[in-house]
Scaffold this motif. Sequence first.
Motif, PDB file in Angstrom:
ATOM      1  N   PHE A  38       0.868  -1.209  -0.083  1.00 46.94           N
ATOM      2  CA  PHE A  38      -0.132  -0.181  -0.019  1.00 46.94           C
ATOM      3  C   PHE A  38       0.776   1.293  -0.020  1.00 46.94           C
ATOM      4  CE2 PHE A  38      -3.437  -2.680   2.559  1.00 46.94           C
ATOM      5  CZ  PHE A  38      -3.945  -3.110   1.301  1.00 46.94           C
ATOM      6  N   ARG A  39       2.109   1.340   0.724  1.00 48.34           N
ATOM      7  CA  ARG A  39       2.738   2.420   0.977  1.00 48.34           C
ATOM      8  C   ARG A  39       3.522   2.856  -0.405  1.00 48.34           C
ATOM      9  NH1 ARG A  39       8.145   1.698   4.058  1.00 48.34           N
ATOM     10  NH2 ARG A  39       8.403   0.426   2.115  1.00 48.34           N
ATOM     11  N   ASN A  40       3.843   1.697  -0.978  1.00 48.07           N
ATOM     12  CA  ASN A  40       4.915   1.797  -2.228  1.00 48.07           C
ATOM     13  C   ASN A  40       3.788   2.380  -3.330  1.00 48.07           C
ATOM     14  OD1 ASN A  40       7.002   1.037  -1.015  1.00 48.07           O
ATOM     15  ND2 ASN A  40       6.985  -0.979  -1.780  1.00 48.07           N
ATOM     16  N   SER A  41       2.569   1.881  -3.487  1.00 47.60           N
ATOM     17  CA  SER A  41       1.664   2.250  -4.475  1.00 47.60           C
ATOM     18  C   SER A  41       1.323   3.626  -4.285  1.00 47.60           C
ATOM     19  CB  SER A  41       0.543   1.240  -4.578  1.00 47.60           C
ATOM     20  OG  SER A  41       0.902   0.004  -4.787  1.00 47.60           O
ATOM     21  N   MET A  42       0.878   4.044  -2.966  1.00 53.22           N
ATOM     22  CA  MET A  42       0.362   5.344  -2.798  1.00 53.22           C
ATOM     23  C   MET A  42       1.419   6.411  -3.000  1.00 53.22           C
ATOM     24  SD  MET A  42      -1.987   4.706   0.588  1.00 53.22           S
ATOM     25  CE  MET A  42      -3.436   3.680   0.566  1.00 53.22           C
ATOM     26  N   GLU A  43       2.613   6.126  -2.572  1.00 54.12           N
ATOM     27  CA  GLU A  43       3.883   7.020  -2.760  1.00 54.12           C
ATOM     28  C   GLU A  43       4.036   7.176  -4.088  1.00 54.12           C
ATOM     29  OE1 GLU A  43       7.109   5.775  -0.554  1.00 54.12           O
ATOM     30  OE2 GLU A  43       6.556   6.561   1.438  1.00 54.12           O
ATOM     31  N   GLU A  44       4.073   6.126  -4.879  1.00 54.74           N
ATOM     32  CA  GLU A  44       4.214   6.506  -6.335  1.00 54.74           C
ATOM     33  C   GLU A  44       3.189   7.433  -7.078  1.00 54.74           C
ATOM     34  OE1 GLU A  44       4.597   3.734 -10.607  1.00 54.74           O
ATOM     35  OE2 GLU A  44       4.626   2.608  -8.490  1.00 54.74           O
ATOM     36  N   PHE A  45       1.856   7.219  -6.414  1.00 56.93           N
ATOM     37  CA  PHE A  45       0.670   8.011  -6.985  1.00 56.93           C
ATOM     38  C   PHE A  45       0.561   9.329  -6.720  1.00 56.93           C
ATOM     39  CE2 PHE A  45      -3.607   9.790  -6.442  1.00 56.93           C
ATOM     40  CZ  PHE A  45      -3.902   9.621  -7.588  1.00 56.93           C
ATOM     41  N   THR A  46       1.018   9.336  -5.295  1.00 54.93           N
ATOM     42  CA  THR A  46       1.120  10.830  -4.647  1.00 54.93           C
ATOM     43  C   THR A  46       2.225  11.776  -5.254  1.00 54.93           C
ATOM     44  OG1 THR A  46       2.139  10.099  -2.630  1.00 54.93           O
ATOM     45  CG2 THR A  46      -0.263  10.125  -2.536  1.00 54.93           C
ATOM     46  N   THR A  47       3.142  10.960  -5.518  1.00 55.72           N
ATOM     47  CA  THR A  47       4.665  11.850  -5.989  1.00 55.72           C
ATOM     48  C   THR A  47       4.082  12.331  -7.378  1.00 55.72           C
ATOM     49  OG1 THR A  47       6.020  10.451  -4.697  1.00 55.72           O
ATOM     50  CG2 THR A  47       6.998  11.724  -6.284  1.00 55.72           C
ATOM     51  N   GLN A  48       3.561  11.712  -8.060  1.00 59.06           N
ATOM     52  CA  GLN A  48       3.288  11.953  -9.387  1.00 59.06           C
ATOM     53  C   GLN A  48       2.171  13.052  -9.529  1.00 59.06           C
ATOM     54  OE1 GLN A  48       2.776   8.591 -11.639  1.00 59.06           O
ATOM     55  NE2 GLN A  48       4.954   7.976 -11.488  1.00 59.06           N
ATOM     56  N   ASN A  49       1.256  12.763  -8.761  1.00 58.56           N
ATOM     57  CA  ASN A  49      -0.295  13.556  -8.844  1.00 58.56           C
ATOM     58  C   ASN A  49      -0.318  14.628  -7.606  1.00 58.56           C
ATOM     59  OD1 ASN A  49      -1.399  12.057 -11.198  1.00 58.56           O
ATOM     60  ND2 ASN A  49      -0.814  10.281  -9.571  1.00 58.56           N
ATOM     61  N   ALA A  50      -0.032  14.482  -6.610  1.00 57.83           N
ATOM     62  CA  ALA A  50      -0.136  15.131  -5.245  1.00 57.83           C
ATOM     63  C   ALA A  50       0.905  15.125  -4.317  1.00 57.83           C
ATOM     64  CB  ALA A  50      -1.544  14.733  -4.564  1.00 57.83           C
ATOM     65  N   THR A  54       2.104  12.988   0.073  1.00 60.62           N
ATOM     66  CA  THR A  54       3.096  12.093   0.194  1.00 60.62           C
ATOM     67  C   THR A  54       3.188  11.698   1.705  1.00 60.62           C
ATOM     68  OG1 THR A  54       3.990  12.396  -1.860  1.00 60.62           O
ATOM     69  CG2 THR A  54       5.057  10.956  -0.117  1.00 60.62           C
ATOM     70  N   PRO A  55       3.456  12.809   2.634  1.00 53.28           N
ATOM     71  CA  PRO A  55       3.824  12.671   4.024  1.00 53.28           C
ATOM     72  C   PRO A  55       2.539  12.075   4.894  1.00 53.28           C
ATOM     73  CG  PRO A  55       4.393  14.855   3.519  1.00 53.28           C
ATOM     74  CD  PRO A  55       3.496  14.395   2.303  1.00 53.28           C
ATOM     75  N   TYR A  56       1.451  11.941   4.281  1.00 55.65           N
ATOM     76  CA  TYR A  56       0.278  11.094   5.042  1.00 55.65           C
ATOM     77  C   TYR A  56      -0.053   9.736   4.603  1.00 55.65           C
ATOM     78  CZ  TYR A  56      -0.681  16.151   6.101  1.00 55.65           C
ATOM     79  OH  TYR A  56      -0.779  17.206   6.445  1.00 55.65           O
ATOM     80  N   VAL A  57       0.938   9.238   3.467  1.00 57.34           N
ATOM     81  CA  VAL A  57       0.841   7.904   3.138  1.00 57.34           C
ATOM     82  C   VAL A  57       1.076   6.908   4.013  1.00 57.34           C
ATOM     83  CG1 VAL A  57       2.179   6.400   1.570  1.00 57.34           C
ATOM     84  CG2 VAL A  57       1.429   8.463   0.589  1.00 57.34           C
ATOM     85  N   PRO A  58       2.075   7.030   5.011  1.00 53.74           N
ATOM     86  CA  PRO A  58       2.295   5.889   6.075  1.00 53.74           C
ATOM     87  C   PRO A  58       0.982   5.744   6.863  1.00 53.74           C
ATOM     88  CG  PRO A  58       4.432   7.241   6.113  1.00 53.74           C
ATOM     89  CD  PRO A  58       3.125   7.913   5.097  1.00 53.74           C
ATOM     90  N   LEU A  59       0.370   6.940   7.082  1.00 52.11           N
ATOM     91  CA  LEU A  59      -0.954   6.882   8.056  1.00 52.11           C
ATOM     92  C   LEU A  59      -2.056   6.157   7.430  1.00 52.11           C
ATOM     93  CD1 LEU A  59      -2.447   9.861   9.982  1.00 52.11           C
ATOM     94  CD2 LEU A  59      -3.896   8.466   8.572  1.00 52.11           C
ATOM     95  N   VAL A  60      -2.332   6.495   6.217  1.00 54.24           N
ATOM     96  CA  VAL A  60      -3.418   5.524   5.457  1.00 54.24           C
ATOM     97  C   VAL A  60      -2.981   4.146   5.233  1.00 54.24           C
ATOM     98  CG1 VAL A  60      -4.644   5.729   3.383  1.00 54.24           C
ATOM     99  CG2 VAL A  60      -3.975   7.905   4.397  1.00 54.24           C
ATOM    100  N   ALA A  61      -1.742   3.987   4.912  1.00 56.06           N
ATOM    101  CA  ALA A  61      -1.481   2.691   4.390  1.00 56.06           C
ATOM    102  C   ALA A  61      -1.233   1.756   5.707  1.00 56.06           C
ATOM    103  CB  ALA A  61       0.192   2.555   3.903  1.00 56.06           C
ATOM    104  N   GLY A  62      -0.840   2.224   6.792  1.00 61.26           N
ATOM    105  CA  GLY A  62      -0.805   1.260   8.053  1.00 61.26           C
ATOM    106  C   GLY A  62      -2.103   1.061   8.427  1.00 61.26           C
ATOM    107  N   SER A  63      -3.121   2.311   8.547  1.00 57.71           N
ATOM    108  CA  SER A  63      -4.528   1.930   8.729  1.00 57.71           C
ATOM    109  C   SER A  63      -5.217   0.821   7.914  1.00 57.71           C
ATOM    110  CB  SER A  63      -5.155   3.344   8.653  1.00 57.71           C
ATOM    111  OG  SER A  63      -4.786   4.226   9.602  1.00 57.71           O
TER     112      SER A  63
END
Length: 261
Positions: A38-50, A54-63
Amino acid sequence: MYKVIRQEGFTRLWRGTNASLTLAIPTVGIYMPCYDIFRNSMEEFTTQNAPSLTPYVPLVAGSLARSLACISCYPVELAKTRMQAFRVAQSDKAPGVWKTLLGVIKPAKGTSILQSLHRYRFWWTGLGAQLSRDVPYSAICWSTLEPIRKRILGLVDDEASAATILVANFSAGFVAGILASAATCPLDVAKTRRQIEKDPQRALKMTTRTTLLEIWRDGGLRGLFTGVGPRVGRAGPSVGIVVSFYEVVKYALRDTHPNSA
């Protein structure tokens, strides 16, 4: 601890260990890899689009990862809590995981097959309380752990070794586990109250909110933080050990099979 030893015997301090081990293997096996995915996928998406997200990715992925692991393994968590909570005489043999779970559903004589199957929902009694504790716990834990881990690993640049990864992850996990466990202690108390409720019908009607209000009415702030010392003392080393060894294994696998990384 002294009370348990005096009333039930020294070995009862380890009551529920088999349930803990039964729970730990599938939970970590689901939780940690899913968090990475989840973290890798979200970080890749947010880095490119928002990038601002990105700093909030660990929070969402962990949840998300914790929710998936919690729902999958919850019946064993329920058994572990009940095995540890209820007193057993020294002369009696403590029930195992399966016997404890069967005791939860207690199929009555003369009930139909459909009614008996319906009772299995009791194995997920308190799941809402568990999620209400574990989701914010994971959110706080990973939001704290990732910055600390990156800061420590950043001090050694690209020269990270297995020992460095072990120390960095254990230190970050230790601090994150303490903060997260202390912050979510009231939710853990509510979760435990719901899991050890002996009346199945009352257990199904209990909610996290009403349980917290009941605890507050009976014991105030002190009641909400009952057991915070043992919880914090367990969570810090536990998170540090799990995260550090998981990352060391990943490092070893990458080092052994560099082309597959």
